[in-house]
Scaffold this motif. Sequence first.
Motif, PDB file in Angstrom:
ATOM      1  N   TYR A  85      48.397  44.341  52.667  1.00  0.00           N
ATOM      2  CA  TYR A  85      47.174  43.900  52.534  1.00  0.00           C
ATOM      3  C   TYR A  85      46.744  43.434  53.929  1.00  0.00           C
ATOM      4  N   ALA A  86      45.288  43.580  54.066  1.00  0.00           N
ATOM      5  CA  ALA A  86      44.599  42.887  55.339  1.00  0.00           C
ATOM      6  C   ALA A  86      43.820  41.632  54.893  1.00  0.00           C
ATOM      7  N   ILE A  87      44.229  40.801  55.439  1.00  0.00           N
ATOM      8  CA  ILE A  87      43.331  39.287  54.809  1.00  0.00           C
ATOM      9  C   ILE A  87      42.728  38.930  55.931  1.00  0.00           C
ATOM     10  N   PRO A  88      41.331  38.882  55.817  1.00  0.00           N
ATOM     11  CA  PRO A  88      40.336  38.221  56.674  1.00  0.00           C
ATOM     12  C   PRO A  88      40.592  36.693  56.582  1.00  0.00           C
ATOM     13  N   ILE A  89      40.710  36.123  58.047  1.00  0.00           N
ATOM     14  CA  ILE A  89      40.649  34.666  57.815  1.00  0.00           C
ATOM     15  C   ILE A  89      39.237  33.928  57.637  1.00  0.00           C
ATOM     16  N   ASP A  90      39.185  33.329  56.495  1.00  0.00           N
ATOM     17  CA  ASP A  90      37.995  32.604  56.012  1.00  0.00           C
ATOM     18  C   ASP A  90      36.841  33.467  56.032  1.00  0.00           C
ATOM     19  N   THR A 122      39.219  25.027  53.684  1.00  0.00           N
ATOM     20  CA  THR A 122      38.380  23.905  53.197  1.00  0.00           C
ATOM     21  C   THR A 122      37.788  22.873  53.949  1.00  0.00           C
ATOM     22  N   ASN A 123      38.265  23.124  55.570  1.00  0.00           N
ATOM     23  CA  ASN A 123      37.756  22.140  56.706  1.00  0.00           C
ATOM     24  C   ASN A 123      36.847  22.940  57.350  1.00  0.00           C
ATOM     25  N   LYS A 124      35.350  22.946  57.283  1.00  0.00           N
ATOM     26  CA  LYS A 124      34.705  23.719  58.193  1.00  0.00           C
ATOM     27  C   LYS A 124      34.659  23.521  59.624  1.00  0.00           C
ATOM     28  N   VAL A 125      35.725  22.877  60.161  1.00  0.00           N
ATOM     29  CA  VAL A 125      35.462  22.289  61.478  1.00  0.00           C
ATOM     30  C   VAL A 125      35.181  23.846  62.618  1.00  0.00           C
ATOM     31  N   LYS A 126      34.329  23.425  63.638  1.00  0.00           N
ATOM     32  CA  LYS A 126      34.220  24.506  64.598  1.00  0.00           C
ATOM     33  C   LYS A 126      35.156  24.498  65.650  1.00  0.00           C
ATOM     34  N   TYR A 127      35.730  25.483  66.263  1.00  0.00           N
ATOM     35  CA  TYR A 127      36.918  25.450  67.145  1.00  0.00           C
ATOM     36  C   TYR A 127      36.331  25.841  68.662  1.00  0.00           C
ATOM     37  N   ALA A 128      35.063  26.541  68.624  1.00  0.00           N
ATOM     38  CA  ALA A 128      34.466  27.006  69.840  1.00  0.00           C
ATOM     39  C   ALA A 128      34.491  25.982  71.026  1.00  0.00           C
ATOM     40  N   PHE A 142      43.500  25.814  55.090  1.00  0.00           N
ATOM     41  CA  PHE A 142      43.333  26.846  54.317  1.00  0.00           C
ATOM     42  C   PHE A 142      43.865  26.621  52.758  1.00  0.00           C
ATOM     43  N   LYS A 143      43.186  27.518  51.968  1.00  0.00           N
ATOM     44  CA  LYS A 143      43.668  27.765  50.550  1.00  0.00           C
ATOM     45  C   LYS A 143      43.551  29.237  50.033  1.00  0.00           C
ATOM     46  N   LEU A 144      44.879  29.579  49.714  1.00  0.00           N
ATOM     47  CA  LEU A 144      44.784  31.038  49.320  1.00  0.00           C
ATOM     48  C   LEU A 144      45.038  30.894  47.774  1.00  0.00           C
TER      49      LEU A 144
END
Length: 190
Positions: A85-90, A122-128, A142-144
């Motif tokens: 299975y290919a799982i996209p991150i968020d 569940t935490n929409k923090v931006k890492y850029a 992450f919630k799976l």
Amino acid sequence: MRCISCEKLSFLIICKSCQEKYLEPSFHKREIDKNFFNYSFYALSDIEDLLNSKYYFYGDRIYNILANLSFKKFAQNFDFKYKVYAIPIDDHTRHEFSHTAILTKHLQSKYIQAKTNCLKATNKVKYAGKNLKYRQDNPRNFKLSNLYNQTTIICDDLITTGATILEAKKVLKKKNNQVIFSLTLADAKI
């Protein structure tokens, strides 16, 4: 419409000629944890402007082109004992599309099945532009859902420190999923 690169008339946002000339992928491998590797196709410096298109209405067209040139070709040559299975991150939808879902969709093949909408932050923090310490201090949490005892590949558009991918891997493993590697369009360290 016109090609965003050469400005010649084109049905595509990046014409076939410019795709062949400027977007030929090359395969890169980086160990991000002991015996756990990320594979990518471009250096961030080569496609950074294209990756930033995810913030605009036309970004889905660019991501489809990049995924077709890289992820799809990878999937056509990927051979495994059984389906993974290919799982996209968020794969949330912002700006009317999910860039990680687009990438994962292009991995669909005999041995790879795209599994969207299961790994959500569940935490929409931006890492850029943030460093490793900031990323570690502000996890995505992450919630799976609906994925147990499977063999998986983690997919994202960019790897910088590897913290997000390793956090996703940890969450997948908690539900007895095996993560064989991660796959990204670009690597910031090339």
